[in-house]
Enzyme design. Structure first.
Site, PDB file in Angstrom:
ATOM      1  N   LYS A  11      77.994  29.164  75.490  1.00 47.72           N
ATOM      2  CA  LYS A  11      77.802  28.330  76.690  1.00 47.72           C
ATOM      3  C   LYS A  11      78.093  29.180  77.902  1.00 47.72           C
ATOM      4  O   LYS A  11      78.801  30.200  77.826  1.00 47.72           O
ATOM      5  CB  LYS A  11      78.710  27.095  76.681  1.00 47.72           C
ATOM      6  CG  LYS A  11      80.234  27.339  76.596  1.00 47.72           C
ATOM      7  CD  LYS A  11      80.945  27.632  77.900  1.00 47.72           C
ATOM      8  CE  LYS A  11      82.462  27.746  77.718  1.00 47.72           C
ATOM      9  NZ  LYS A  11      83.184  28.357  78.825  1.00 47.72           N
ATOM     10  N   ASP A 136      86.852  22.604  75.183  1.00 48.84           N
ATOM     11  CA  ASP A 136      85.426  22.959  75.179  1.00 48.84           C
ATOM     12  C   ASP A 136      84.678  22.478  73.933  1.00 48.84           C
ATOM     13  O   ASP A 136      83.459  22.594  73.868  1.00 48.84           O
ATOM     14  CB  ASP A 136      85.265  24.492  75.248  1.00 48.84           C
ATOM     15  CG  ASP A 136      85.254  25.004  76.680  1.00 48.84           C
ATOM     16  OD1 ASP A 136      85.197  24.181  77.609  1.00 48.84           O
ATOM     17  OD2 ASP A 136      85.285  26.230  76.847  1.00 48.84           O
TER      18      ASP A 136
HETATM   19  C1  CDM Z   1      87.792  27.263  81.001  1.00 52.38           C
HETATM   20  C2  CDM Z   1      86.877  26.530  80.051  1.00 52.38           C
HETATM   21  O1  CDM Z   1      86.341  27.427  79.100  1.00 52.38           O
HETATM   22  C3  CDM Z   1      85.713  25.942  80.822  1.00 52.38           C
HETATM   23  O2  CDM Z   1      84.684  25.587  79.975  1.00 52.38           O
HETATM   24  C4  CDM Z   1      87.623  25.465  79.319  1.00 52.38           C
HETATM   25  O3  CDM Z   1      88.151  24.534  80.200  1.00 52.38           O
HETATM   26  C5  CDM Z   1      88.667  26.006  78.366  1.00 52.38           C
HETATM   27  O4  CDM Z   1      88.470  25.359  77.158  1.00 52.38           O
HETATM   28  P1  CDM Z   1      89.220  25.766  75.813  1.00 52.38           P
HETATM   29  O5  CDM Z   1      89.292  27.250  75.672  1.00 52.38           O
HETATM   30  O6  CDM Z   1      88.612  24.966  74.715  1.00 52.38           O
HETATM   31  O7  CDM Z   1      90.645  25.246  76.178  1.00 52.38           O
HETATM   32  P2  CDM Z   1      91.892  24.859  75.273  1.00 52.38           P
HETATM   33  O8  CDM Z   1      91.898  25.674  74.018  1.00 52.38           O
HETATM   34  O9  CDM Z   1      91.959  23.370  75.165  1.00 52.38           O
HETATM   35  O10 CDM Z   1      93.069  25.351  76.218  1.00 52.38           O
HETATM   36  C6  CDM Z   1      93.324  26.726  76.488  1.00 52.38           C
HETATM   37  C7  CDM Z   1      94.297  26.814  77.647  1.00 52.38           C
HETATM   38  O11 CDM Z   1      93.669  26.423  78.865  1.00 52.38           O
HETATM   39  C8  CDM Z   1      94.369  25.363  79.500  1.00 52.38           C
HETATM   40  N1  CDM Z   1      93.380  24.375  80.001  1.00 52.38           N
HETATM   41  C9  CDM Z   1      92.218  24.160  79.323  1.00 52.38           C
HETATM   42  C10 CDM Z   1      91.304  23.226  79.798  1.00 52.38           C
HETATM   43  C11 CDM Z   1      91.625  22.513  80.979  1.00 52.38           C
HETATM   44  N2  CDM Z   1      90.787  21.600  81.466  1.00 52.38           N
HETATM   45  N3  CDM Z   1      92.787  22.748  81.623  1.00 52.38           N
HETATM   46  C12 CDM Z   1      93.680  23.687  81.160  1.00 52.38           C
HETATM   47  O12 CDM Z   1      94.725  23.889  81.768  1.00 52.38           O
HETATM   48  C13 CDM Z   1      95.249  24.753  78.431  1.00 52.38           C
HETATM   49  O13 CDM Z   1      96.453  24.302  78.986  1.00 52.38           O
HETATM   50  C14 CDM Z   1      95.499  25.906  77.484  1.00 52.38           C
HETATM   51  O14 CDM Z   1      96.637  26.631  77.844  1.00 52.38           O
HETATM   52  N1  ATP Z   2      86.126  31.288  65.453  1.00 52.43           N
HETATM   53  C1  ATP Z   2      86.731  31.966  66.445  1.00 52.43           C
HETATM   54  N2  ATP Z   2      86.020  32.846  67.179  1.00 52.43           N
HETATM   55  C2  ATP Z   2      86.635  33.515  68.198  1.00 52.43           C
HETATM   56  N3  ATP Z   2      87.920  33.398  68.523  1.00 52.43           N
HETATM   57  C3  ATP Z   2      88.668  32.523  67.835  1.00 52.43           C
HETATM   58  C4  ATP Z   2      88.101  31.766  66.779  1.00 52.43           C
HETATM   59  N4  ATP Z   2      89.065  30.983  66.289  1.00 52.43           N
HETATM   60  C5  ATP Z   2      90.186  31.240  66.998  1.00 52.43           C
HETATM   61  N5  ATP Z   2      89.964  32.166  67.925  1.00 52.43           N
HETATM   62  C6  ATP Z   2      90.981  32.661  68.903  1.00 52.43           C
HETATM   63  O1  ATP Z   2      90.667  32.090  70.186  1.00 52.43           O
HETATM   64  C7  ATP Z   2      90.732  33.058  71.229  1.00 52.43           C
HETATM   65  C8  ATP Z   2      89.670  32.709  72.299  1.00 52.43           C
HETATM   66  O2  ATP Z   2      88.420  32.798  71.706  1.00 52.43           O
HETATM   67  P1  ATP Z   2      87.034  32.349  72.330  1.00 52.43           P
HETATM   68  O3  ATP Z   2      86.057  33.389  71.947  1.00 52.43           O
HETATM   69  O4  ATP Z   2      86.725  30.957  71.944  1.00 52.43           O
HETATM   70  O5  ATP Z   2      87.335  32.393  73.894  1.00 52.43           O
HETATM   71  P2  ATP Z   2      86.487  32.007  75.113  1.00 52.43           P
HETATM   72  O6  ATP Z   2      85.066  32.455  74.946  1.00 52.43           O
HETATM   73  O7  ATP Z   2      87.234  32.490  76.309  1.00 52.43           O
HETATM   74  O8  ATP Z   2      86.493  30.450  75.057  1.00 52.43           O
HETATM   75  P3  ATP Z   2      86.493  29.404  76.226  1.00 52.43           P
HETATM   76  O9  ATP Z   2      85.327  29.701  77.090  1.00 52.43           O
HETATM   77  O10 ATP Z   2      86.364  28.136  75.423  1.00 52.43           O
HETATM   78  O11 ATP Z   2      87.827  29.569  76.908  1.00 52.43           O
HETATM   79  C9  ATP Z   2      90.464  34.401  70.542  1.00 52.43           C
HETATM   80  O12 ATP Z   2      91.146  35.443  71.188  1.00 52.43           O
HETATM   81  C10 ATP Z   2      90.979  34.183  69.112  1.00 52.43           C
HETATM   82  O13 ATP Z   2      92.317  34.610  68.973  1.00 52.43           O
END
Ligand code: CDM
Ligand code: ATP
Length: 283
Positions: A11, A136
């Site tokens: 995404k 997400d």
């Molecule tokens: C930044 C985005 O990627 C935008 O799409 C998302 O809001 C993050 O989504 P995500 O990685 O699925 O988030 P989570 O795994 O639920 O949370 C990761 C970290 O981001 C913070 N978090 C996340 C989403 C949100 N609306 N507010 C937050 O403060 C949470 O407190 C946590 O410490």
């Molecule tokens: N299936 C998976 N693929 C990738 N990372 C994973 C998975 N499961 C757990 N993780 C953990 O989650 C952390 C964040 O991974 P991810 O690739 O989803 O981040 P991101 O792209 O920044 O996601 P978002 O945009 O939702 O914040 C990684 O550093 C890893 O430790």
């Protein structure tokens, strides 16, 4: 059906506004989610025992910390399933890059296992379960491009013209948690009033991430020479949008060797949903 292969698409957050912070630390936001026709590949094979096993070239991703494992266990427990699953993960999406790889893997797992294990939950129910795994996950489960409100789980469908994106991952890892807990993160952007297309759109995390990581700043400067560009999520990936695939590829071919990138088209319906529907209609 005893096996299924489904994509877990990336995404982009085409904009990301942070409107406030809740008492539990989560942030209220407004963001525009679009899917790309590029992602990880997940191959599911039913098991007769109740084990959940992940196979992947990267041993770090075969543990119970993987969101794929957590999604499968959550569904297995929630629906009292006695069967297990072997899931082969072919990782293509940069990790911790803001393109939602882990969340998308989790969502594809919920969608695929809902069928393979005959749970027959609605997408609404799966999204509710998915929210326990990350903010997400719901958008990937619902599978339509959307403006998200709340913490990212309240989704309002949008229909966008397709565009070509060059997504670049500077080789730095940005922790989502570190950005959301940083004292300098702007947290008071007013909610959009009126049509979002007429609003000033940006990513509220971008200036902070650029300050913390000069490599992200350099990436954006480089991309801006080619096309309008922005950071996705909390970084580190940045994207530039092009009307023509050939122009996106031309920029990709010029990418400095120390960064990684890919070109993909945006879509309004998640490729995971399109693949799943196509496969189910075939049977
Ligand atoms: C930044 C985005 O990627 C935008 O799409 C998302 O809001 C993050 O989504 P995500 O990685 O699925 O988030 P989570 O795994 O639920 O949370 C990761 C970290 O981001 C913070 N978090 C996340 C989403 C949100 N609306 N507010 C937050 O403060 C949470 O407190 C946590 O410490
Ligand atoms: N299936 C998976 N693929 C990738 N990372 C994973 C998975 N499961 C757990 N993780 C953990 O989650 C952390 C964040 O991974 P991810 O690739 O989803 O981040 P991101 O792209 O920044 O996601 P978002 O945009 O939702 O914040 C990684 O550093 C890893 O430790």
């Amino acid at each position: 059906m005893s096996s299924l292969s489904i994509i877990a698409p990336a995404k982009l957050n085409l904009f990301l506004h942070i409107n406030g912070r809740r008492p539990d630390g989560y942030h209220e936001l407004e963001t525009l989610f679009v899917f790309l026709n590029y992602g990880d590949q997940l191959d599911f094979t039913l098991r007769t025992d109740n084990q959940i096993l992940i196979e992947c070239e990267n041993p770090e991703l075969t543990t119970q910390d993987n969101l794929i494992f957590k999604a499968a266990r959550l569904l297995q427990n929630h629906a009292n399933i006695t069967q297990g699953i072997t899931i082969k993960l072919t990782k293509k999406l940069p990790m911790g890059g803001g393109v939602g790889g882990g969340s998308s893997d989790a969502a594809t797992t919920l969608l695929a296992l809902n069928h393979l294990w005959h749970c027959d939950f609605s997408n609404e129910k799966l999204a509710e379960l998915g929210l326990q795994l990350g903010a997400d996950v719901p958008v990937f489960v619902k599978g339509f491009a959307a403006i998200a409100h709340g913490i990212g789980e309240q989704l309002e469908a949008v229909n966008l013209a397709p565009s070509w994106y060059l997504v670049v991952h500077p080789n730095v890892h940005i922790s989502t948690q570190a950005i959301f807990t940083h004292p300098d993160l702007p947290r008071s952007t007013p909610k959009i009033n009126g049509p979002w297309q007429e609003a000033k759109l940006y990513n509220d995390c971008e200036s902070l991430v650029k300050k913390l990581s000069p490599e992200v700043e350099k990436t954006l400067q480089w991309l801006l020479e080619y096309a309008p560009s922005r950071m996705t999520g909390t970084g580190a990936c940045c994207f530039a949008s092009f009307a023509e695939e050939a122009d996106a590829n031309k920029a990709l071919n010029a990418l400095p060797a120390h960064w990684q990138g890919f070109v993909a088209q945006s879509v309004n319906i998640s490729p995971a949903h399109l693949e799943l529907n196509a496969k189910l209609n075939l049977l």
